[in-house]
Motif scaffolding. Structure first.
Motif, PDB file in Angstrom:
ATOM      1  N   LEU A 283       0.806  -1.223   0.000  1.00 21.26           N
ATOM      2  CA  LEU A 283       0.000   0.000   0.000  1.00 21.26           C
ATOM      3  C   LEU A 283       0.839   1.275   0.000  1.00 21.26           C
ATOM      4  O   LEU A 283       0.288   2.371  -0.137  1.00 21.26           O
ATOM      5  N   GLY A 284       2.157   1.155   0.120  1.00 23.49           N
ATOM      6  CA  GLY A 284       3.013   2.342   0.101  1.00 23.49           C
ATOM      7  C   GLY A 284       2.858   3.137  -1.176  1.00 23.49           C
ATOM      8  O   GLY A 284       2.737   4.374  -1.150  1.00 23.49           O
ATOM      9  N   ALA A 285       2.860   2.444  -2.325  1.00 26.68           N
ATOM     10  CA  ALA A 285       2.706   3.132  -3.616  1.00 26.68           C
ATOM     11  C   ALA A 285       1.346   3.795  -3.721  1.00 26.68           C
ATOM     12  O   ALA A 285       1.219   4.903  -4.258  1.00 26.68           O
ATOM     13  N   ASP A 286       0.314   3.128  -3.193  1.00 31.54           N
ATOM     14  CA  ASP A 286      -1.037   3.699  -3.239  1.00 31.54           C
ATOM     15  C   ASP A 286      -1.152   4.918  -2.328  1.00 31.54           C
ATOM     16  O   ASP A 286      -1.866   5.877  -2.649  1.00 31.54           O
ATOM     17  N   ILE A 287      -0.461   4.875  -1.187  1.00 32.08           N
ATOM     18  CA  ILE A 287      -0.479   6.029  -0.280  1.00 32.08           C
ATOM     19  C   ILE A 287       0.122   7.245  -0.979  1.00 32.08           C
ATOM     20  O   ILE A 287      -0.443   8.347  -0.953  1.00 32.08           O
ATOM     21  N   LEU A 288       1.270   7.056  -1.653  1.00 36.18           N
ATOM     22  CA  LEU A 288       1.889   8.161  -2.384  1.00 36.18           C
ATOM     23  C   LEU A 288       0.965   8.650  -3.501  1.00 36.18           C
ATOM     24  O   LEU A 288       0.795   9.863  -3.682  1.00 36.18           O
ATOM     25  N   ALA A 289       0.359   7.723  -4.234  1.00 38.08           N
ATOM     26  CA  ALA A 289      -0.525   8.116  -5.340  1.00 38.08           C
ATOM     27  C   ALA A 289      -1.758   8.873  -4.841  1.00 38.08           C
ATOM     28  O   ALA A 289      -2.168   9.876  -5.442  1.00 38.08           O
ATOM     29  N   ARG A 290      -2.346   8.418  -3.720  1.00 33.92           N
ATOM     30  CA  ARG A 290      -3.539   9.096  -3.192  1.00 33.92           C
ATOM     31  C   ARG A 290      -3.189  10.489  -2.670  1.00 33.92           C
ATOM     32  O   ARG A 290      -3.950  11.443  -2.888  1.00 33.92           O
ATOM     33  N   VAL A 291      -2.066  10.601  -1.998  1.00 40.29           N
ATOM     34  CA  VAL A 291      -1.639  11.915  -1.494  1.00 40.29           C
ATOM     35  C   VAL A 291      -1.380  12.860  -2.660  1.00 40.29           C
ATOM     36  O   VAL A 291      -1.797  14.031  -2.645  1.00 40.29           O
ATOM     37  N   ASN A 292      -0.700  12.363  -3.708  1.00 42.83           N
ATOM     38  CA  ASN A 292      -0.409  13.216  -4.859  1.00 42.83           C
ATOM     39  C   ASN A 292      -1.672  13.603  -5.614  1.00 42.83           C
ATOM     40  O   ASN A 292      -1.776  14.717  -6.139  1.00 42.83           O
ATOM     41  N   GLY A 293      -2.639  12.694  -5.681  1.00 41.80           N
ATOM     42  CA  GLY A 293      -3.917  13.043  -6.299  1.00 41.80           C
ATOM     43  C   GLY A 293      -4.605  14.163  -5.535  1.00 41.80           C
ATOM     44  O   GLY A 293      -5.175  15.091  -6.128  1.00 41.80           O
ATOM     45  N   TYR A 294      -4.545  14.090  -4.219  1.00 43.21           N
ATOM     46  CA  TYR A 294      -5.129  15.124  -3.357  1.00 43.21           C
ATOM     47  C   TYR A 294      -4.431  16.463  -3.590  1.00 43.21           C
ATOM     48  O   TYR A 294      -5.086  17.505  -3.741  1.00 43.21           O
ATOM     49  N   LEU A 295      -3.082  16.443  -3.644  1.00 45.48           N
ATOM     50  CA  LEU A 295      -2.330  17.682  -3.857  1.00 45.48           C
ATOM     51  C   LEU A 295      -2.577  18.251  -5.252  1.00 45.48           C
ATOM     52  O   LEU A 295      -2.627  19.476  -5.427  1.00 45.48           O
ATOM     53  N   SER A 296      -2.734  17.382  -6.234  1.00 45.56           N
ATOM     54  CA  SER A 296      -3.027  17.844  -7.594  1.00 45.56           C
ATOM     55  C   SER A 296      -4.385  18.536  -7.657  1.00 45.56           C
ATOM     56  O   SER A 296      -4.550  19.571  -8.315  1.00 45.56           O
ATOM     57  N   ARG A 297      -5.368  17.968  -6.971  1.00 50.76           N
ATOM     58  CA  ARG A 297      -6.702  18.587  -6.963  1.00 50.76           C
ATOM     59  C   ARG A 297      -6.689  19.932  -6.249  1.00 50.76           C
ATOM     60  O   ARG A 297      -7.527  20.800  -6.535  1.00 50.76           O
ATOM     61  N   LYS A 298      -5.733  20.113  -5.342  1.00 47.11           N
ATOM     62  CA  LYS A 298      -5.580  21.398  -4.658  1.00 47.11           C
ATOM     63  C   LYS A 298      -4.790  22.402  -5.502  1.00 47.11           C
ATOM     64  O   LYS A 298      -4.580  23.539  -5.086  1.00 47.11           O
ATOM     65  N   GLY A 299      -4.335  21.961  -6.668  1.00 50.51           N
ATOM     66  CA  GLY A 299      -3.575  22.837  -7.548  1.00 50.51           C
ATOM     67  C   GLY A 299      -2.120  23.011  -7.157  1.00 50.51           C
ATOM     68  O   GLY A 299      -1.476  23.973  -7.585  1.00 50.51           O
ATOM     69  N   LEU A 300      -1.585  22.064  -6.375  1.00 52.38           N
ATOM     70  CA  LEU A 300      -0.222  22.191  -5.869  1.00 52.38           C
ATOM     71  C   LEU A 300       0.793  21.375  -6.652  1.00 52.38           C
ATOM     72  O   LEU A 300       1.993  21.474  -6.397  1.00 52.38           O
ATOM     73  N   MET A 301       0.346  20.545  -7.593  1.00 55.57           N
ATOM     74  CA  MET A 301       1.261  19.750  -8.409  1.00 55.57           C
ATOM     75  C   MET A 301       0.826  19.891  -9.861  1.00 55.57           C
ATOM     76  O   MET A 301      -0.226  19.385 -10.258  1.00 55.57           O
ATOM     77  N   LEU A 302       1.634  20.601 -10.670  1.00 57.76           N
ATOM     78  CA  LEU A 302       1.221  20.966 -12.022  1.00 57.76           C
ATOM     79  C   LEU A 302       1.682  19.973 -13.089  1.00 57.76           C
ATOM     80  O   LEU A 302       1.081  19.875 -14.144  1.00 57.76           O
ATOM     81  N   LYS A 303       2.798  19.273 -12.853  1.00 57.33           N
ATOM     82  CA  LYS A 303       3.298  18.225 -13.740  1.00 57.33           C
ATOM     83  C   LYS A 303       3.643  18.718 -15.147  1.00 57.33           C
ATOM     84  O   LYS A 303       3.434  18.026 -16.126  1.00 57.33           O
ATOM     85  N   ARG A 304       4.205  19.934 -15.227  1.00 58.68           N
ATOM     86  CA  ARG A 304       4.637  20.436 -16.534  1.00 58.68           C
ATOM     87  C   ARG A 304       6.070  20.018 -16.842  1.00 58.68           C
ATOM     88  O   ARG A 304       6.478  19.989 -17.998  1.00 58.68           O
TER      89      ARG A 304
END
Length: 327
Positions: free
Chosen positions: A116-137
């Protein structure tokens, strides 16, 4: 209402707020608890005929504190007895049973078993992306060696066979490597891989890209990555080797190249921030388990937590704005 123990009552009446309390209070607010609990809940034991399990949120909080403060299972149990702020964060009291070291171990193994470590990172990053904090350009790639015990004075009489030694400069290191891909705008980690320490950085470059970036920044250890990758059209900003820059004849061209290398180094510097959080903030300077799989699970969780730590001020500001609007 639960009766408060003498120790908890004494803690509640104190005046000064410690750095640990401030840290835990901030993380309490910025961690997306519902998202993580929903991830783990399907795998968590249900109440049956035996002793009922501790609430999932309690065990998750204990597990996160274990990662933040670098505690073994026995040390985590003792800390829950000794440190009131950690009990309060976990929602525990001395008037009721405290999770013992076996319970703490079993929860960690549950996360390892279901990877579940990979899923924890993915869920946290999804949350941060929805907050507009990770742009991925764009992506910055880098790697760091995490030391492992090199002594053979143990029950097996040998070093961890999944760890290897490598030479960096004039120094030999034994352990593993954590390879990361970092969002160039925010400095947050979006991808993590691990290998033995002797794996060349360039071999992992392709695995550290999320697929949406248009530019990749890397140090000289990634020379040739642009020719190996299957991705086309990427702008690879790879540092020149120091020796090749020094060997250039003096003049305007050399000064322009040195200026450009300085600009690229300024961008790459952001990739060092997550490693600094792991090593300085969380005290993660040496692997804590045997084998790549267990250590990978912990490193993935640590980078998810480092993302939340680095983004905490922006997240807290958003929370404050929401509270003002609600008021």
């Amino acid at each position: 209402m639960d009766q408060m123990s003498f120790g908890d009552g004494e803690y509640a009446s104190k005046r000064k707020r410690t750095r640990r309390e401030t840290f835990l209070a901030e993380m309490e607010q910025v961690i997306p608890w519902t998202i993580l609990l929903n991830l783990i809940e399907p795998f968590y034991p249900k109440a049956g005929n035996g002793r009922p399990p501790y609430p999932l949120k309690v065990m998750l909080k204990v597990h996160l504190m274990q990662n933040w403060f670098g505690l073994s299972d026995p040390a985590m149990e003792e800390s829950l007895y000794e440190i009131a702020s950690m009990r309060q964060f976990a929602g525990l009291s001395l008037t009721k049973p405290i999770p013992d070291e076996t319970t703490i171990l079993n929860f960690r193994r549950l996360l390892e078993t279901y990877e579940l470590g990979a899923d924890i990172l993915a869920r946290v990053n999804g949350y941060l992306s929805r907050k507009g904090l990770m742009l991925k350009r764009g992506t910055i790639v880098d790697a760091a060696i995490i030391a492992a015990p090199s002594s053979t004075k143990n029950a097996d009489g040998e070093r961890d066979p999944e760890m290897h030694q490598t030479k960096k400069g004039e120094q030999w290191y034994f352990g593993m490597k954590a390879h990361i891909g970092v969002d160039v705008d925010s400095g947050l980690v979006h991808t993590v891989t691990t290998t033995p320490a002797n794996e060349a950085d360039v071999n992992e470059a392709d695995y550290l890209l999320h697929g949406k970036e248009s530019v990749v920044h890397a140090d000289a250890g990634y020379t040739g990555a642009d020719k190996r990758t299957a991705r086309k059209g990427l702008d690879w900003q790879i540092a020149r080797k120091r020796g090749s820059v020094k060997a250039l004849p003096g003049g305007d061209k050399k000064r322009e190249i040195e200026k450009e290398e300085k600009r690229k180094a300024g961008i790459r510097a952001r990739v060092e921030h997550p490693f600094r959080v792991l090593k300085c903030q969380f005290g993660y300077v040496k692997v804590r388990f045997k084998g790549l799989a267990k250590n990978t699970g912990q490193i993935l969780t640590l980078f998810a937590l480092s993302n939340l730590w680095m983004a905490r001020k922006r997240l807290l500001a958003m929370t404050g704005e929401l509270r003002l609007k609600a008021a």
